[in-house]
Scaffold this motif. Sequence first.
Motif, short mmCIF file in Angstrom:
data_model
loop_
_atom_site.label_atom_id
_atom_site.label_comp_id
_atom_site.label_asym_id
_atom_site.label_seq_id
_atom_site.Cartn_x
_atom_site.Cartn_y
_atom_site.Cartn_z
N LEU A 14 -7.43 38.86 -33.45
CA LEU A 14 -8.79 39.32 -33.49
C LEU A 14 -9.23 39.60 -34.18
O LEU A 14 -8.55 40.61 -35.27
CB LEU A 14 -8.94 40.03 -32.03
N TYR A 34 -8.86 36.85 -25.12
CA TYR A 34 -8.30 37.92 -26.15
C TYR A 34 -7.41 38.87 -25.12
O TYR A 34 -7.02 39.73 -25.43
CB TYR A 34 -9.34 38.67 -26.74
N ASN A 83 -15.40 43.33 -14.47
CA ASN A 83 -16.12 42.39 -15.42
C ASN A 83 -17.22 42.14 -14.76
O ASN A 83 -18.07 41.19 -15.04
CB ASN A 83 -15.31 41.25 -15.31
N GLU A 133 -8.66 42.84 -12.69
CA GLU A 133 -10.10 43.32 -12.23
C GLU A 133 -10.09 43.88 -10.99
O GLU A 133 -9.66 43.40 -9.97
CB GLU A 133 -10.54 41.77 -12.06
N PRO A 134 -10.40 45.38 -11.15
CA PRO A 134 -10.27 45.98 -9.85
C PRO A 134 -11.16 45.65 -8.49
O PRO A 134 -10.56 45.72 -7.39
CB PRO A 134 -11.07 47.35 -9.90
N GLY A 146 -8.03 47.80 -14.08
CA GLY A 146 -7.21 46.78 -13.77
C GLY A 146 -6.74 45.86 -15.01
O GLY A 146 -7.02 46.47 -16.16
N PHE A 177 -3.76 43.38 -30.40
CA PHE A 177 -2.17 43.37 -30.03
C PHE A 177 -2.36 42.34 -28.61
O PHE A 177 -3.30 41.98 -28.15
CB PHE A 177 -1.88 44.94 -29.58
N SER A 226 -17.86 45.02 -18.32
CA SER A 226 -17.47 44.26 -19.61
C SER A 226 -18.36 42.84 -19.67
O SER A 226 -18.23 42.12 -18.79
CB SER A 226 -16.12 43.87 -19.65
N GLU A 269 -14.75 47.94 -31.00
CA GLU A 269 -13.79 46.93 -31.97
C GLU A 269 -12.63 46.51 -31.12
O GLU A 269 -12.04 47.18 -30.34
CB GLU A 269 -13.08 47.97 -33.05
N1 SAM Z 1 -11.50 43.63 -15.53
C1 SAM Z 1 -12.04 44.84 -15.97
C2 SAM Z 1 -12.89 44.64 -17.16
O1 SAM Z 1 -13.28 43.43 -17.44
O2 SAM Z 1 -13.57 45.40 -17.30
C3 SAM Z 1 -11.15 45.85 -16.21
C4 SAM Z 1 -9.96 45.59 -16.98
S1 SAM Z 1 -10.20 44.78 -18.90
C5 SAM Z 1 -8.53 44.65 -19.36
C6 SAM Z 1 -10.92 46.35 -19.59
C7 SAM Z 1 -11.66 46.18 -20.97
O3 SAM Z 1 -10.54 46.05 -21.96
C8 SAM Z 1 -12.59 44.96 -21.12
O4 SAM Z 1 -13.56 45.42 -21.39
C9 SAM Z 1 -12.13 44.10 -22.00
O5 SAM Z 1 -12.98 43.55 -22.73
C10 SAM Z 1 -11.14 45.19 -22.65
N2 SAM Z 1 -9.83 44.57 -23.56
C11 SAM Z 1 -9.03 43.53 -23.26
N3 SAM Z 1 -8.42 43.28 -24.42
C12 SAM Z 1 -8.92 43.91 -25.31
C13 SAM Z 1 -8.60 44.24 -26.73
N4 SAM Z 1 -7.30 43.67 -27.36
N5 SAM Z 1 -9.15 45.08 -27.48
C14 SAM Z 1 -10.40 45.87 -27.04
N6 SAM Z 1 -10.57 45.53 -25.77
C15 SAM Z 1 -9.95 44.70 -24.91
#
Ligand code: SAM
Length: 325
Positions: free
Chosen positions: A200, A29, A99, A71-72, A69, A194, A121, A190
Amino acid sequence: MTGLSDSFQRPINYLRISVTDRCNLRCIYCMPPHGVKLSPRSEILRYEEIQAVAQAAAALGINKVRLTGGEPLVRTGLSHLVQILCQIEVIDDIALTTNGVLLRQHAFTLKEAGLRRVNVSLDTLKRDRFHRITRHDKLGDVLNGIKAAKEVGLDPVKVNMVVIRGINDDEVLDFARLTMEQGWHVRFIEPMPFGIGESLSFVPTSEIQERLLSLGTLEPCLPSHGNGPAKYFRFGGTPGTVGFISPLSEHFCFNCNRLRLTVDGKLRPCLLSDEEVDLKNHLRHGASSEELKRLIKQAVAQKPERHHLLEGVLPTGRSMCQVGG
Ligand code: SAM
């Protein structure tokens, strides 16, 4: 009111900093299998540039920072960034969203550098499903990362689960049980429709709460930190907490206190709007702290009142992993 506040009288005290647009997972997603177009290295803010922005923001009243990020943890030397941000007196809370794949290796040095807490996450506890969602077989690494973070004293360690109907929503009880049995702090989120996640299907918070009733009564409790968008509960007498983040069914924009700094140095007043204020060019042309403060105030003034995702108004410019989720 002291500090920063926007045109809707919301106090702004929180800066989310995206340190990279690279990622070592490819969540279905969030990123296509081949990844996204990455910013050229020369366009990415150096740590000293991030420090200058954070310093100017802190002088205006930002006291909370989160690194994200991409992924930081794939960016080299992240602990150094944590260390230099910690030296900014006003900033009293530095957190990380990851992550978790590389967390075990870095937990100790991050903690030593001054990191306080971490959000991991994790959308499933099943190995096959983890592979299907992230396109990598790394569930074991993430679970070890969570364990290591707790062992070094990062506190709290929160686990964020994006709940998607038909993909992982059958696991909400399993995650909730971990709050009772292992003291996990789990937050159900949730998904926002986008970018690549446009199709989703979300499970409204009210439905998840109803499902959890089969495990016991949820008692409201206070957040362990800050005043973010989550609402927290616990099952009577159990150590962990269950949180709900409901950007769709109960949008919380009226409470939004944040700005986002993109990996290429743009200040973004709202995750879900394409508007941005460029800082990088100014930084690279010797902008003074006063000039940076003026630009930060400009971004705050442009902060929209709320998102309009449900009305179909979607950001088009960048994906979540590029903005810094
Ligand atoms: N890589 C890191 C991580 O996985 O936590 C940080 C960046 S990631 C983009 C941050 C969070 O955004 C993650 O928990 C991911 O599940 C969430 N995420 C990404 N796309 C999303 C969406 N369309 N709706 C809700 N959460 C989303």
